[in-house]
Design a protein around this motif. Sequence first.
Motif, PDB file in Angstrom:
ATOM      1  N   ILE A  56       0.834  -1.202   0.000  1.00 41.56           N
ATOM      2  CA  ILE A  56       0.000   0.000   0.000  1.00 41.56           C
ATOM      3  C   ILE A  56       0.870   1.254   0.000  1.00 41.56           C
ATOM      4  O   ILE A  56       0.627   2.212  -0.746  1.00 41.56           O
ATOM      5  CB  ILE A  56      -0.945   0.007   1.214  1.00 41.56           C
ATOM      6  CG1 ILE A  56      -1.998  -1.097   1.080  1.00 41.56           C
ATOM      7  CG2 ILE A  56      -1.633   1.368   1.361  1.00 41.56           C
ATOM      8  CD1 ILE A  56      -2.961  -0.916  -0.060  1.00 41.56           C
ATOM      9  N   VAL A  57       1.901   1.248   0.843  1.00 35.52           N
ATOM     10  CA  VAL A  57       2.823   2.391   0.883  1.00 35.52           C
ATOM     11  C   VAL A  57       3.522   2.553  -0.459  1.00 35.52           C
ATOM     12  O   VAL A  57       3.679   3.671  -0.973  1.00 35.52           O
ATOM     13  CB  VAL A  57       3.867   2.198   2.006  1.00 35.52           C
ATOM     14  CG1 VAL A  57       4.949   3.278   1.943  1.00 35.52           C
ATOM     15  CG2 VAL A  57       3.190   2.213   3.369  1.00 35.52           C
ATOM     16  N   PHE A  58       3.942   1.433  -1.036  1.00 36.36           N
ATOM     17  CA  PHE A  58       4.589   1.447  -2.348  1.00 36.36           C
ATOM     18  C   PHE A  58       3.661   2.048  -3.401  1.00 36.36           C
ATOM     19  O   PHE A  58       4.085   2.828  -4.262  1.00 36.36           O
ATOM     20  CB  PHE A  58       4.973   0.016  -2.727  1.00 36.36           C
ATOM     21  CG  PHE A  58       5.847  -0.086  -3.940  1.00 36.36           C
ATOM     22  CD1 PHE A  58       7.095   0.504  -3.952  1.00 36.36           C
ATOM     23  CD2 PHE A  58       5.424  -0.776  -5.059  1.00 36.36           C
ATOM     24  CE1 PHE A  58       7.921   0.410  -5.067  1.00 36.36           C
ATOM     25  CE2 PHE A  58       6.236  -0.873  -6.180  1.00 36.36           C
ATOM     26  CZ  PHE A  58       7.481  -0.285  -6.189  1.00 36.36           C
ATOM     27  N   ALA A  59       2.370   1.690  -3.334  1.00 34.66           N
ATOM     28  CA  ALA A  59       1.385   2.245  -4.261  1.00 34.66           C
ATOM     29  C   ALA A  59       1.200   3.737  -4.031  1.00 34.66           C
ATOM     30  O   ALA A  59       1.051   4.515  -4.980  1.00 34.66           O
ATOM     31  CB  ALA A  59       0.049   1.514  -4.102  1.00 34.66           C
ATOM     32  N   PHE A  60       1.225   4.136  -2.769  1.00 29.55           N
ATOM     33  CA  PHE A  60       1.002   5.542  -2.421  1.00 29.55           C
ATOM     34  C   PHE A  60       2.128   6.434  -2.912  1.00 29.55           C
ATOM     35  O   PHE A  60       1.888   7.551  -3.369  1.00 29.55           O
ATOM     36  CB  PHE A  60       0.845   5.671  -0.906  1.00 29.55           C
ATOM     37  CG  PHE A  60       0.535   7.069  -0.438  1.00 29.55           C
ATOM     38  CD1 PHE A  60      -0.759   7.571  -0.532  1.00 29.55           C
ATOM     39  CD2 PHE A  60       1.531   7.871   0.101  1.00 29.55           C
ATOM     40  CE1 PHE A  60      -1.036   8.864  -0.103  1.00 29.55           C
ATOM     41  CE2 PHE A  60       1.257   9.158   0.535  1.00 29.55           C
ATOM     42  CZ  PHE A  60      -0.044   9.656   0.437  1.00 29.55           C
ATOM     43  N   VAL A  61       3.368   5.951  -2.817  1.00 28.44           N
ATOM     44  CA  VAL A  61       4.518   6.790  -3.183  1.00 28.44           C
ATOM     45  C   VAL A  61       4.872   6.682  -4.657  1.00 28.44           C
ATOM     46  O   VAL A  61       5.834   7.302  -5.110  1.00 28.44           O
ATOM     47  CB  VAL A  61       5.752   6.445  -2.324  1.00 28.44           C
ATOM     48  CG1 VAL A  61       5.486   6.718  -0.866  1.00 28.44           C
ATOM     49  CG2 VAL A  61       6.197   5.007  -2.551  1.00 28.44           C
ATOM     50  N   THR A  62       4.129   5.887  -5.406  1.00 31.41           N
ATOM     51  CA  THR A  62       4.311   5.843  -6.862  1.00 31.41           C
ATOM     52  C   THR A  62       3.014   6.312  -7.501  1.00 31.41           C
ATOM     53  O   THR A  62       2.194   5.508  -7.934  1.00 31.41           O
ATOM     54  CB  THR A  62       4.646   4.420  -7.355  1.00 31.41           C
ATOM     55  OG1 THR A  62       3.683   3.496  -6.818  1.00 31.41           O
ATOM     56  CG2 THR A  62       6.014   4.010  -6.878  1.00 31.41           C
ATOM     57  N   PRO A  63       2.789   7.630  -7.532  1.00 33.30           N
ATOM     58  CA  PRO A  63       1.511   8.175  -7.983  1.00 33.30           C
ATOM     59  C   PRO A  63       1.339   8.105  -9.495  1.00 33.30           C
ATOM     60  O   PRO A  63       1.679   9.022 -10.224  1.00 33.30           O
ATOM     61  CB  PRO A  63       1.570   9.633  -7.497  1.00 33.30           C
ATOM     62  CG  PRO A  63       3.027   9.957  -7.485  1.00 33.30           C
ATOM     63  CD  PRO A  63       3.744   8.683  -7.150  1.00 33.30           C
ATOM     64  N   PHE A  64       0.788   6.985  -9.961  1.00 33.97           N
ATOM     65  CA  PHE A  64       0.579   6.784 -11.387  1.00 33.97           C
ATOM     66  C   PHE A  64      -0.916   6.668 -11.685  1.00 33.97           C
ATOM     67  O   PHE A  64      -1.701   6.307 -10.815  1.00 33.97           O
ATOM     68  CB  PHE A  64       1.263   5.500 -11.868  1.00 33.97           C
ATOM     69  CG  PHE A  64       2.748   5.486 -11.646  1.00 33.97           C
ATOM     70  CD1 PHE A  64       3.533   6.552 -12.016  1.00 33.97           C
ATOM     71  CD2 PHE A  64       3.358   4.384 -11.062  1.00 33.97           C
ATOM     72  CE1 PHE A  64       4.907   6.537 -11.817  1.00 33.97           C
ATOM     73  CE2 PHE A  64       4.724   4.363 -10.855  1.00 33.97           C
ATOM     74  CZ  PHE A  64       5.505   5.437 -11.232  1.00 33.97           C
ATOM     75  N   CYS A  65      -1.281   6.932 -12.943  1.00 34.88           N
ATOM     76  CA  CYS A  65      -2.631   6.613 -13.375  1.00 34.88           C
ATOM     77  C   CYS A  65      -2.682   5.112 -13.655  1.00 34.88           C
ATOM     78  O   CYS A  65      -1.679   4.407 -13.589  1.00 34.88           O
ATOM     79  CB  CYS A  65      -3.002   7.410 -14.622  1.00 34.88           C
ATOM     80  SG  CYS A  65      -2.057   6.964 -16.097  1.00 34.88           S
ATOM     81  N   SER A  66      -3.866   4.613 -13.991  1.00 31.74           N
ATOM     82  CA  SER A  66      -4.043   3.168 -14.145  1.00 31.74           C
ATOM     83  C   SER A  66      -3.140   2.594 -15.234  1.00 31.74           C
ATOM     84  O   SER A  66      -2.564   1.513 -15.061  1.00 31.74           O
ATOM     85  CB  SER A  66      -5.517   2.857 -14.457  1.00 31.74           C
ATOM     86  OG  SER A  66      -5.944   3.527 -15.629  1.00 31.74           O
ATOM     87  N   CYS A  67      -2.983   3.304 -16.351  1.00 33.33           N
ATOM     88  CA  CYS A  67      -2.187   2.765 -17.467  1.00 33.33           C
ATOM     89  C   CYS A  67      -0.691   2.751 -17.154  1.00 33.33           C
ATOM     90  O   CYS A  67       0.008   1.791 -17.462  1.00 33.33           O
ATOM     91  CB  CYS A  67      -2.441   3.583 -18.727  1.00 33.33           C
ATOM     92  SG  CYS A  67      -4.091   3.326 -19.427  1.00 33.33           S
TER      93      CYS A  67
END
Length: 288
Positions: A56-67
């Motif tokens: 979750i933290v990894f997802a939070f700090v890599t702010p990307f759109c879905s693609c």
Amino acid sequence: MWQEVFQTFLLLSAELTILFVGISFVVQLLQRFIPYEKLEKAMETSHPLYGALIAIVFAFVTPFCSCSTIPIVVQLLNQNVRFRFVMIFLFASPVLDPTILTLMTATLGWKVAVAYTIITSIFSILIGFALEKLGFQNEVKRVIVKGNVTLPRQSSIKEAFAETWTLIKTVYPFLLIGAAIGSIIHGVVPTEWIVTHLGGEQWWLVPIAAIVGIPLYIRLSTMIPIADMMIAKGMALAPVMALMISSAGASLPEITLLQSIFKKKLVAVFVASVFTMATLSGFLFYVI
């Protein structure tokens, strides 16, 4: 009427611009302090629940759109990161973004932003664990990305400015589009119509909003000012959040990209999972 629309657009755009540019720069500057390699390794070696939180933290700090999330997903799979953690990242990354959450706090309030973060995080974790438990790791194709796919690098102030400028060029237009649509909704669409057709607690509005959102490719930066105006006009929060989550979590371009790394069964389950997450999350906002 149109003068009011224009004034609303200017005020809304100015407020969101200051927040967007400021927070984006801070996030890019802080990239140099985030140990991406350690996070990636910790997901492989830690306790399942701790690994889920790291994802979750990894997802939070890599702010990307879905693609733009897809290349990182492929890299994680190629490096044999456990399937459930990759899926948690896939579901959480497009919907958890520090810049967007800041905008959400400013427009919809901190309670909504906190609830949104907690709900989407929990559902991402539950879906990731469920998919692995059901054996969907066997539905992944063997794909290796050609060329270098790297995680965000360390940033100096100069690089942070450059990355912020790139983000402004690619994402900021969507923010202005959202502000324009929101301003038109504020000035043109009658409050009575929204309250009558989209307000209240009709349960069917939530799944319909989730279905409508999936085919769209709407960035959260576009949806937030629209959501702000729709709620101000009387639209219920629950279907608004369902629409935001489904449109950010899945899109036709992303689904097309996923077909290159997932077999059809897993692609179908991915779409169904996004719909489920958006719908159940929407229902939860009825009680918030």
